[in-house]
Design an enzyme around this catalytic site. Sequence first.
Site, PDB file in Angstrom:
ATOM      1  CG  ASP A 252       1.576 -24.091  32.707  1.00 17.73           C
ATOM      2  OD1 ASP A 252       2.590 -24.801  32.831  1.00 17.73           O
ATOM      3  OD2 ASP A 252       0.471 -24.380  33.188  1.00 17.73           O
TER       4      ASP A 252
ATOM      5  CG  HIS B  81       1.328 -18.842  33.771  1.00 22.56           C
ATOM      6  ND1 HIS B  81       0.954 -18.927  35.101  1.00 22.56           N
ATOM      7  CD2 HIS B  81       0.435 -19.593  33.071  1.00 22.56           C
ATOM      8  CE1 HIS B  81      -0.142 -19.686  35.185  1.00 22.56           C
ATOM      9  NE2 HIS B  81      -0.471 -20.112  33.977  1.00 22.56           N
TER      10      HIS B  81
HETATM   11 ZN   LIG Z   1      -2.169 -22.173  30.634  1.00 20.75          ZN
END
Ligand SMILES: [Zn+2]
Length: 303
Positions: free
Chosen positions: A114, A257
């Site tokens: 992400d 992430h």
């Molecule tokens: Zn996020």
Amino acid sequence: MANHHLFVWQRSISIVAAAAFGFMAGFSLTVDKSISRRALQTIALPLGESNQNTADSQALTAQSNQQFTQLVAQLMEAEKATRLNPPVPAQYKGKTINDIPLGTGEKVIALTFDDGPWPKTTNEILYILNKNNIKATFFFIGRNVQTFPHLAKLVAEHGHAVGNHSWSHPYHQHSPAAAAQQIDRTTELIYKLTGIKTTMFRPPGGHLKNGLVAYAHSKKYVNVMWSADSKDYAVSSPRLLKNVLNQSSPGGIVLMHDGGGNRMGTVYALPEMINQLRKQGYKFVTVPELMEMREKELQANKG
Ligand SMILES: [Zn+2]
């Protein structure tokens, strides 16, 4: 899932080839399998008669070559669009998923990243995934796509799946109109740059009730959550590795992430994570592949 991609590619090539034969023989485009043989029989006739009027014949050939080239170009474009945008099975449209365990219990798992695209870390992660022949799923933030368009393109060019993670990663309450701004704008920009028209959404911070997921559901996006949280935004490499390994499960979706801050901890942990999961027998798939596998299983069970 290299086999899957190969299959899609082979199927596309054969569609283009069949269409080409059909066109040359003067047939309209059709998926009739007998067309190739019929086409070959018919092509021989006009060539035999061509001596009688060479000029006309050459003009016709030139015209038909040009039309043929255009047709192939159109078909290749259509094929690319289909390859980049695998349809979301109806059962997931407008729904939320955390994982998709297969009935067979097959050990497949989807790595997701992400908050990118992001300088350095997106590249590093692409390098590691590529080296291990793994396709993953990236949930982009729209304004990061705007700032780093070359990285967004690079992710797509490497064949990874791409989802929408809002325009600016807000947590506050949204009206449908404000949610539309966050989601539509991001999807449009991703499409413009990569040709991917994503129908996957992941809410910033995993917030389910601030209006973003409601809007995404109303637009038939599948809301993709996770079953294994690395917590890589908060902990060191060994700890995030442990988090993922402790929560891994067949059909699982792993949250990591590649952007939004210094994500070198994720980069450092990734090779060992892949190693350990492979040792446990896991195969890596994208989220669209996971949905497709489950859908095929359900269809097979029906038939
Ligand atoms: Zn996020």
